[in-house]
Scaffold this motif. Structure first.
Motif, PDB file in Angstrom:
ATOM      1  N   ASP A 450       0.986  -1.383   0.146  1.00 16.50           N
ATOM      2  CA  ASP A 450       0.172   0.129  -0.184  1.00 16.50           C
ATOM      3  C   ASP A 450       0.203   1.166   0.134  1.00 16.50           C
ATOM      4  O   ASP A 450       0.374   2.139   0.089  1.00 16.50           O
ATOM      5  CB  ASP A 450      -0.725  -0.017   1.101  1.00 16.50           C
ATOM      6  CG  ASP A 450      -1.780  -1.154   0.993  1.00 16.50           C
ATOM      7  OD1 ASP A 450      -2.604  -0.890   0.020  1.00 16.50           O
ATOM      8  OD2 ASP A 450      -2.529  -1.018   2.543  1.00 16.50           O
ATOM      9  N   TYR A 452       2.959   1.870  -2.007  1.00 14.96           N
ATOM     10  CA  TYR A 452       3.892   2.276  -3.477  1.00 14.96           C
ATOM     11  C   TYR A 452       2.377   2.131  -4.263  1.00 14.96           C
ATOM     12  O   TYR A 452       1.401   1.266  -4.950  1.00 14.96           O
ATOM     13  CB  TYR A 452       4.672   1.398  -3.881  1.00 14.96           C
ATOM     14  CG  TYR A 452       5.505   0.928  -3.218  1.00 14.96           C
ATOM     15  CD1 TYR A 452       6.937   1.771  -3.686  1.00 14.96           C
ATOM     16  CD2 TYR A 452       5.541   0.320  -1.837  1.00 14.96           C
ATOM     17  CE1 TYR A 452       7.674   1.379  -2.577  1.00 14.96           C
ATOM     18  CE2 TYR A 452       7.104  -0.401  -0.834  1.00 14.96           C
ATOM     19  CZ  TYR A 452       7.216   0.925  -1.457  1.00 14.96           C
ATOM     20  OH  TYR A 452       9.028   0.459  -1.259  1.00 14.96           O
ATOM     21  N   GLU A 453       1.503   2.946  -4.716  1.00 11.94           N
ATOM     22  CA  GLU A 453      -0.018   3.409  -5.468  1.00 11.94           C
ATOM     23  C   GLU A 453       0.513   2.576  -6.362  1.00 11.94           C
ATOM     24  O   GLU A 453      -0.771   2.207  -6.978  1.00 11.94           O
ATOM     25  CB  GLU A 453       0.174   4.769  -5.792  1.00 11.94           C
ATOM     26  CG  GLU A 453      -1.669   5.168  -5.792  1.00 11.94           C
ATOM     27  CD  GLU A 453      -2.545   4.888  -5.180  1.00 11.94           C
ATOM     28  OE1 GLU A 453      -3.527   4.356  -5.892  1.00 11.94           O
ATOM     29  OE2 GLU A 453      -2.910   4.397  -4.065  1.00 11.94           O
ATOM     30  N   SER A 456       0.365  -0.989  -5.577  1.00 14.68           N
ATOM     31  CA  SER A 456      -1.431  -1.219  -4.939  1.00 14.68           C
ATOM     32  C   SER A 456      -2.287  -1.356  -5.825  1.00 14.68           C
ATOM     33  O   SER A 456      -3.566  -1.893  -5.627  1.00 14.68           O
ATOM     34  CB  SER A 456      -1.518  -0.288  -3.680  1.00 14.68           C
ATOM     35  OG  SER A 456      -2.432  -0.155  -2.926  1.00 14.68           O
ATOM     36  N   LYS A 457      -2.664  -0.033  -7.045  1.00 12.41           N
ATOM     37  CA  LYS A 457      -3.499  -0.071  -7.621  1.00 12.41           C
ATOM     38  C   LYS A 457      -4.128  -1.214  -7.949  1.00 12.41           C
ATOM     39  O   LYS A 457      -5.235  -1.931  -8.786  1.00 12.41           O
ATOM     40  CB  LYS A 457      -3.777   1.420  -8.481  1.00 12.41           C
ATOM     41  CG  LYS A 457      -4.726   1.277  -9.705  1.00 12.41           C
ATOM     42  CD  LYS A 457      -4.584   3.572  -9.951  1.00 12.41           C
ATOM     43  CE  LYS A 457      -6.107   3.291 -11.082  1.00 12.41           C
ATOM     44  NZ  LYS A 457      -5.878   2.396 -11.936  1.00 12.41           N
ATOM     45  N   THR A 487     -10.452   0.626  -4.018  1.00 15.13           N
ATOM     46  CA  THR A 487     -10.133   1.812  -2.824  1.00 15.13           C
ATOM     47  C   THR A 487      -9.157   1.925  -1.713  1.00 15.13           C
ATOM     48  O   THR A 487      -8.908   2.451  -1.057  1.00 15.13           O
ATOM     49  CB  THR A 487     -11.000   2.643  -3.210  1.00 15.13           C
ATOM     50  OG1 THR A 487     -11.733   2.477  -2.235  1.00 15.13           O
ATOM     51  CG2 THR A 487     -11.293   2.861  -4.553  1.00 15.13           C
TER      52      THR A 487
END
Length: 665
Positions: A450, A452-453, A456-457, A487
């Protein structure tokens, strides 16, 4: 592993034969002839010339799904369009997107059949093909997890793909029976190159980049063909130990080695490290059901059969044999509508007391109320030691043996094995993925994905899409609570979307899932039609009493008259009052009748109707007896006749849906 033909050209010789000619390069050409009049399947000698009058179809065939016998003819189902989903370790993974149905009988047309029963059965086949998510590969066994493939790699080198496929996830196994039997009966006629295993499931593969390391993250789910079906028409367990909505989910992490200056990529499988983490889900392994009555909450029915304990033991020991130690995570509510399921599940688990099975209850709704979804971490903490003990599979290119083996598995369930199960499985997968990246030295000890966006996305989207596809296949709509999966937050907009999905599920589960269930039973071989369409006229006729059929028409007409009355001129308030009083009264009476006799208005499956569950009178628990009329036994025999003639008495010793034996009509 023996290669498969990836493209076939279809030739027809009048009404006599179908000829499938491989278009592959580098494979010795042996065409396949299917004689339409006799149904014989013949593998021709290499380079056999085509008949002079053979005519080629304009469409390329990408695989033979199999053969299915209906009431007037047998049909060959072929793939005519495919979509590339990704390249996994050098192998292309496809989704079948379009099909064609070829009749064997020269006198039958698949587009305009001669009998309404045949037309109905063909519609079931088409709806199943159109609504399913079918995946396949020509050189990769997509039906088996990575660890199972490694354990049998020497055996697989000399076997055909269909011989190594996991029987649970070989979705078209029944349809391929003719080709498999033809191969088994004649050693000189090896049809293995034409037998394409297809999996019903999901597949998502994404390239990811983290701390200078190129990786691929892959998520695969495999749906069992045993006890397959829809949400309310397939629950619990059958006497063979198969449970409804059983899915195996595998998360793969493929990591390339450190890039060397001037190094060139020489193949698609340049991964230095391959890691796999597997979870399973499945219905609570009891004889139970929820009986639709048009109410939002169906009647909960738990059948206390004498073989319940033994059947549950058979199911759990099979999972232990396949996966190792079982860690059962139960998410159903401890009170209210779901409470009796929890109580019965725990009672039998305690009675069996199996050494390799550990049970853990997590009160999901209570722990996560007020949108406190971060409380999933409580369950992770409880299971941390079990997850470490179960481990994951790790294979390094520099080592001849795996560095790690997965020796156990988490089996998660809620009532539907969809929404709560999806949230928990995604959390367990995230926890394990973080551990894997730390073990590889890609993440520091105090970091998580989480942080590292971008990474994580991708992870969240993969699990949310996977949840939606599994939910759509079983319940008819996307997964609830998917906003949290996408999200990491539970939002009010997500609650609103869940409300819309719940309404959609209600409509589909009550009015459309009967036909979908029939399609599952037909395509997986649970129901086999007779070669006489007159014997199956019940499929296209409505045997309900006239009054039962007329009530919805009267209700619709009453509603129309009420709407029409709103446009009438107001010549007299009294006349309008009596007018609306008449039609509102008639509407109320008809709606009340439909609620009281709710089971008469549910779109039940017709091939294998659940009559014996609806009218079960043996030991167990029933939350209510709604929808059966003013009295529970009033008109029972009459309604049982139109819904499906029971074979034998309705009671504890006879349960059709639990048996799931092949039925021929």
């Amino acid at each position: 592993m023996k290669p498969l033909h990836q493209r076939l050209h279809l030739y027809t010789e009048g009404d006599d034969t179908y000829i499938f000619v491989p278009a592959d390069e580098g494979i010795e050409t042996q065409s396949l002839t299917v004689h339409r009049s006799s149904g014989d399947i013949v593998l021709n000698r290499p380079n056999t010339p085509l008949p002079i009058y053979a005519k080629r179809s304009q469409r390329t065939i990408y695989g033979i799904v199999g053969l299915i016998a209906l009431s007037l003819s047998e049909y060959i189902i072929v793939i005519t369009s495919r979509e590339l989903k990704g390249r996994l370790m050098g192998h292309e993974i496809y989704r079948a997107t379009d099909f064609d149905i070829l009749p064997l009988s020269p006198n039958v047309s698949a587009r305009n059949p001669l009998h309404p029963v045949e037309s109905h059965l063909l519609a079931l086949v088409r709806s199943h093909l159109r609504g399913g998510h079918f995946l396949f590969a020509y050189g990769w066994d997509i039906t088996r997890r990575l660890q199972a493939q490694w354990e049998t790699q020497e055996q697989a080198a000399h076997k055909a793909l269909w011989e190594m496929a996991d029987d649970r996830f070989f979705w078209n196994r029944f349809l391929q029976t003719r080709l498999i039997d033809a191969t088994s009966a004649n050693a000189k006629q090896d049809l293995a190159k034409f037998i394409l295993p297809i999996m019903y499931g999901t597949f998502d593969l994404r390239p990811v980049f983290l701390h200078g390391r190129h990786m691929q993250l892959c998520l695969v789910s495999r749906r069992s063909r045993f006890r397959a079906g829809t949400r309310y028409f397939r629950r619990g367990i059958d006497r063979e130990g198969h449970v409804a909505n059983f899915n195996e989910t595998e998360q793969l992490l493929l990591v390339e080695g450190p890039a060397l200056p001037g190094a060139q990529r020489i193949s698609d499988d340049m991964f230095a490290t391959k890691l796999s983490f597997v979870q399973i889900r499945g219905s609570v392994p009891l004889f139970w059901a929820e009986v639709n009555t048009l109410r939002y909450k169906p009647d909960l029915q738990i059948m206390e059969l004498k073989e319940t304990a033994e059947t549950m033991k058979k199911h759990l020991l099979e999972q232990v044999t396949i996966y190792g130690d079982q860690y059962l995570v139960n998410l159903v509510n401890h009170k209210g509508h779901e409470g009796p399921v929890k109580e019965a599940y725990e009672r039998y688990i305690n009675e069996l007391n199996l050494p390799n099975v550990r049970y853990e209850y997590f009160d999901f709704h209570n722990e996560c109320k007020h949108m406190r979804w971060d409380r999933i971490s409580v369950l992770i903490d409880i299971l941390k030691d079990d997850l470490e003990k179960a481990g994951y599979f790790r294979l390094d290119a520099s080592q001849p043996q795996p560095l790690k083996m997965q020796n156990g598995i988490v089996r998660t369930n809620c009532m539907d094995n969809l929404d709560r199960t999806n949230v928990v499985q995604a959390a367990l997968a995230k926890h394990t993925l973080t551990i894997q990246l730390r073990d590889l030295g890609i993440l520091p000890a105090n970091a998580g994905i989480d942080d590292y966006e971008g990474f994580s996305k991708d992870f969240r989207e993969m699990w949310a899409n996977h949840a939606d596809l599994i939910s759509t296949a079983y319940a008819g709509s996307g997964a609830l609570k998917s906003d949290f999966t996408r999200t990491n937050k539970r939002t009010r907009m997500g609650l609103l979307e869940d409300g819309v999905k719940s309404v959609l599920r209600y409509i589909k589960n009550n009015y459309f899932d009967g036909v979908r269930q029939d399609a599952f039973d037909l395509m997986t071989g649970n129901w086999v039609p007779r070669k006489n369409p007159a014997a199956s006229l019940f499929l296209v006729t409505d045997a309900r009493p006239l009054i039962t059929r007329s009530i919805p028409v009267i209700a619709s007409f009453s509603l129309f008259m009420i709407c029409a009355g709103l446009t009438l001129p107001r010549t007299s308030d009294y006349s309008l009052l009596y007018y609306f009083l008449l039609w509102f009264s008639l509407l109320a009476i008809t709606l009340a009748f439909m609620v009281i006799h709710g089971i008469d208005y549910v779109a039940w499956p017709r091939l294998i109707p659940p009559t014996d569950i609806i009218y079960y009178t043996g030991p167990g628990f029933r939350s209510g007896h709604h929808g059966k009329g003013l009295k529970d036994n009033f008109g029972l025999a009459k309604r049982a006749r139109w819904l499906g003639t029971p074979r034998g008495r309705v009671g504890a010793d006879h349960m059709e849906l639990g048996d799931m034996k092949k039925r021929v009509d």
